[in-house]
Design a protein around this motif. Sequence first.
Motif, mmCIF file in Angstrom:
data_model
loop_
_atom_site.group_PDB
_atom_site.id
_atom_site.type_symbol
_atom_site.label_atom_id
_atom_site.label_comp_id
_atom_site.label_asym_id
_atom_site.label_seq_id
_atom_site.Cartn_x
_atom_site.Cartn_y
_atom_site.Cartn_z
ATOM 1 N N MET A 181 0.844 -1.196 0.000
ATOM 2 C CA MET A 181 0.000 0.000 0.000
ATOM 3 C C MET A 181 0.870 1.232 0.000
ATOM 4 N N GLY A 182 0.547 2.203 -0.778
ATOM 5 C CA GLY A 182 1.210 3.484 -0.726
ATOM 6 C C GLY A 182 0.175 4.563 -0.586
ATOM 7 N N LYS A 183 0.478 5.600 0.149
ATOM 8 C CA LYS A 183 -0.480 6.689 0.315
ATOM 9 C C LYS A 183 0.306 7.981 0.281
ATOM 10 N N ASP A 184 -0.181 8.924 -0.436
ATOM 11 C CA ASP A 184 0.600 10.128 -0.640
ATOM 12 C C ASP A 184 -0.367 11.267 -0.909
ATOM 13 N N SER A 185 0.095 12.472 -0.836
ATOM 14 C CA SER A 185 -0.802 13.566 -1.184
ATOM 15 C C SER A 185 -0.919 13.621 -2.704
ATOM 16 N N ASP A 186 -1.969 14.286 -3.181
ATOM 17 C CA ASP A 186 -2.225 14.312 -4.617
ATOM 18 C C ASP A 186 -1.039 14.827 -5.402
ATOM 19 N N SER A 187 -0.450 15.919 -4.925
ATOM 20 C CA SER A 187 0.618 16.561 -5.684
ATOM 21 C C SER A 187 1.897 15.714 -5.708
ATOM 22 N N LYS A 188 2.091 14.874 -4.714
ATOM 23 C CA LYS A 188 3.342 14.106 -4.658
ATOM 24 C C LYS A 188 3.197 12.696 -5.214
ATOM 25 N N HIS A 189 2.064 12.418 -5.757
ATOM 26 C CA HIS A 189 1.745 11.059 -6.186
ATOM 27 C C HIS A 189 2.759 10.552 -7.213
ATOM 28 N N ALA A 190 3.155 9.318 -7.049
ATOM 29 C CA ALA A 190 4.156 8.746 -7.942
ATOM 30 C C ALA A 190 3.518 8.108 -9.167
ATOM 31 N N ARG A 191 4.322 7.819 -10.132
ATOM 32 C CA ARG A 191 3.826 7.270 -11.380
ATOM 33 C C ARG A 191 4.692 6.080 -11.765
ATOM 34 N N ALA A 229 3.865 -6.592 -5.304
ATOM 35 C CA ALA A 229 4.955 -6.474 -6.252
ATOM 36 C C ALA A 229 4.496 -6.034 -7.639
ATOM 37 N N ASP A 230 3.887 -6.912 -8.389
ATOM 38 C CA ASP A 230 3.579 -6.609 -9.782
ATOM 39 C C ASP A 230 2.279 -5.850 -9.930
ATOM 40 N N GLY A 231 1.992 -5.076 -8.912
ATOM 41 C CA GLY A 231 0.690 -4.452 -8.833
ATOM 42 C C GLY A 231 0.173 -3.796 -10.084
ATOM 43 N N ALA A 232 0.963 -2.980 -10.727
ATOM 44 C CA ALA A 232 0.427 -2.136 -11.789
ATOM 45 C C ALA A 232 0.164 -2.885 -13.083
ATOM 46 N N ARG A 233 0.810 -4.034 -13.250
ATOM 47 C CA ARG A 233 0.661 -4.733 -14.532
ATOM 48 C C ARG A 233 -0.678 -5.442 -14.594
ATOM 49 N N MET A 234 -1.416 -5.228 -15.656
ATOM 50 C CA MET A 234 -2.761 -5.780 -15.690
ATOM 51 C C MET A 234 -2.803 -7.176 -16.293
ATOM 52 N N ASP A 235 -1.779 -8.018 -15.962
ATOM 53 C CA ASP A 235 -1.939 -9.420 -16.325
ATOM 54 C C ASP A 235 -2.430 -10.182 -15.106
ATOM 55 N N GLN A 236 -2.707 -9.466 -14.053
ATOM 56 C CA GLN A 236 -3.218 -10.077 -12.833
ATOM 57 C C GLN A 236 -4.016 -9.025 -12.069
ATOM 58 N N GLU A 237 -4.622 -9.449 -10.974
ATOM 59 C CA GLU A 237 -5.419 -8.513 -10.192
ATOM 60 C C GLU A 237 -4.524 -7.443 -9.548
ATOM 61 N N VAL A 238 -4.980 -6.222 -9.544
ATOM 62 C CA VAL A 238 -4.293 -5.113 -8.876
ATOM 63 C C VAL A 238 -5.142 -4.714 -7.675
ATOM 64 N N THR A 239 -4.505 -4.640 -6.509
ATOM 65 C CA THR A 239 -5.286 -4.378 -5.295
ATOM 66 C C THR A 239 -4.794 -3.119 -4.594
ATOM 67 N N PHE A 240 -5.729 -2.371 -4.085
ATOM 68 C CA PHE A 240 -5.422 -1.199 -3.251
ATOM 69 C C PHE A 240 -6.012 -1.475 -1.873
ATOM 70 N N THR A 241 -5.147 -1.516 -0.879
ATOM 71 C CA THR A 241 -5.608 -1.867 0.467
ATOM 72 C C THR A 241 -5.538 -0.650 1.387
ATOM 73 N N HIS A 242 -6.124 -0.775 2.572
ATOM 74 C CA HIS A 242 -6.104 0.289 3.592
ATOM 75 C C HIS A 242 -6.595 1.617 3.036
ATOM 76 N N VAL A 243 -7.663 1.531 2.282
ATOM 77 C CA VAL A 243 -8.201 2.726 1.624
ATOM 78 C C VAL A 243 -9.283 3.354 2.506
ATOM 79 N N SER A 244 -9.223 4.655 2.620
ATOM 80 C CA SER A 244 -10.301 5.354 3.343
ATOM 81 C C SER A 244 -10.837 6.480 2.461
ATOM 82 N N SER A 245 -12.023 6.978 2.798
ATOM 83 C CA SER A 245 -12.564 8.111 2.047
ATOM 84 C C SER A 245 -13.351 8.994 2.999
ATOM 85 N N ARG A 246 -13.472 10.265 2.610
ATOM 86 C CA ARG A 246 -14.204 11.221 3.461
ATOM 87 C C ARG A 246 -15.697 10.955 3.428
ATOM 88 N N VAL A 247 -16.172 10.420 2.290
ATOM 89 C CA VAL A 247 -17.612 10.201 2.117
ATOM 90 C C VAL A 247 -17.841 8.740 1.744
#
Length: 547
Positions: free
Chosen positions: A1-11, A451-469
């Motif tokens: 899991m990675g969490k960052d502010s919008d402006s610092k978001h990695a690519r 590890a291979d999160g971003a590659r779409m030959d398998q499931e990509v998961t985002f964990t520990h996600v929260s939202s204001r609404v």
Amino acid sequence: MGKDSDSKHARVTLAVLSVFAGMALFLPGAKQAASAQRPMAVPPPPMGWSSWNSFSNTVDAKVIMDQAKAMVANGMAKAGYQYVNIDEGWWLGQRDAEGNIVVEAKAWPALASGERAGDMANIVRFIHALGLKAGIYTDAGMDGCSMYPDLGPVYQHVGSEGHYEQDFLQFAKWGFDYVKVDWCGGDKEKLDPAAQYAEIARAIGKAEAVTGRRLYLSICEWGNNSPWTWAANVGGAPADIWRTSGDIVAPIVPHEKHSGRLATFPVVLSNFDQGIHPEAEHTGFYNDPDMMVVGMPGLTDAQNRVHMSLWAISAAPLLAGADLTTLSDAALATLTNPEVIAVDQDSLGLQGIKVASYGDGLEVWTKALSTPGERAVLLLNRTGDPATIAVNWSDLGLTDSSPAMVRDLWARKDLGSFNSTYSANIQSNDAAMLIVHGSEGKLTTYAPAGADGARMDQEVTFTHVSSRVHMARVRISYTNSEKAPRFADLRVNGRSATGIAFPPTGSDTTAGAVWIEALFDREGANNVLSLSPISGPGLSIESIAIE
Ligand code: GLA
């Protein structure tokens, strides 16, 4: 899991992928490329007219020609209406020895020299020559709704079951651009709609491959089997709509036996309510609360405006059902208000959501628009008395500390700049439709887990996600180097999936973003969002950002 502010978001680029294959792929602290926020335009909801509400099964070539000409002459075509859809009643259930649909020659004559009577390509050519698109209608079952006729005799076997590939190829070869597929026969036979409509979508795909033109699919099983849980991307199409409720009105055909029927405001509200499934409306797939009754007998001018506002805020298909040759000036102005249409057609393709309600029947709805900081807002008064309704910038996901401009879309007038809130007095059963233009609130960015999160030959998961609404907007940044959309199934907290379409981004180094809305129903950072590939290679998910 990675969490960052919008402006610092990695690519994560594919170059990085190849170098660091097998390692953590998120680069915390790296500056996010602006392109990762570049919203990709998704197909807007269809706009047009359908024959059912005002002509029932009396539809024929003359009706269609008159309506198509009126759509051009009265300015609707210029305002964006383009489909002229032939609904039930065009076919009486006859097939020839090879199983081809036999068309009634008298109802569908030759319209130009060299044409053969009984060839639906004639009317398609007529519609296309006006710069419009043509729609046709069938049923997923053996029989169609003509076994329960609204007017005229019973006709059996007006459905496509057993002939899917043959019929959809025929529609495509006739030149049609759009097909509505009803469910009367499917319902009678207790067929599985998800399976039947997937088979239909595949038949459409094959027909498209033969003709090289798109045949848009409109699913009509009235919301009976929760199509919002399976219809987005059924059969791998880049855009579809599905009905979410029963008919908004039974047909009102002048001089026929039901000519005294009226459209009613409560049914308009009820169809709107039943059409709200924001988690399924994204990337070109739309809930369909049915054709509009604006301009038909029954609603006042004010109710017509509310109806149009409701359809626009929910990004519903805008398919007029009134007789276009007899529209009042007021109804025409309602149907063609460019600012209201622009809300419906906005290229983010999101559905409006209810963000506040006061007591019973005073509601604030909002739809995020593609211009950063812009929200369409509907202040809806369902009660019997006038009331003041307030919208707060914080309810819209805009920053409270910056003022916002407010514009009234029906008055077509700027109302000025306001701090943190705007309120208006709304008449009983009326609404105000606004644009609020303020400053975007913060988004929180997450990188794929593992590890291979971003590659779409398998499931990509985002964990520990929260939202204001609870119902939150989510921006998915990705690359799709292919020429066609790629698809992935999204699940939030393990709930049933919805198939997201990812339009081409041009290359595997240029990112783009699509927006969706998702329900984050777990407290704190306990939500999990996953994307599984459901189409070929070329798709790479970089990150998500959540309000
Ligand atoms: C169903 C559909 C309507 C219309 C009629 C035609 O009721 O919901 O929109 O197509 O069939 O019979």
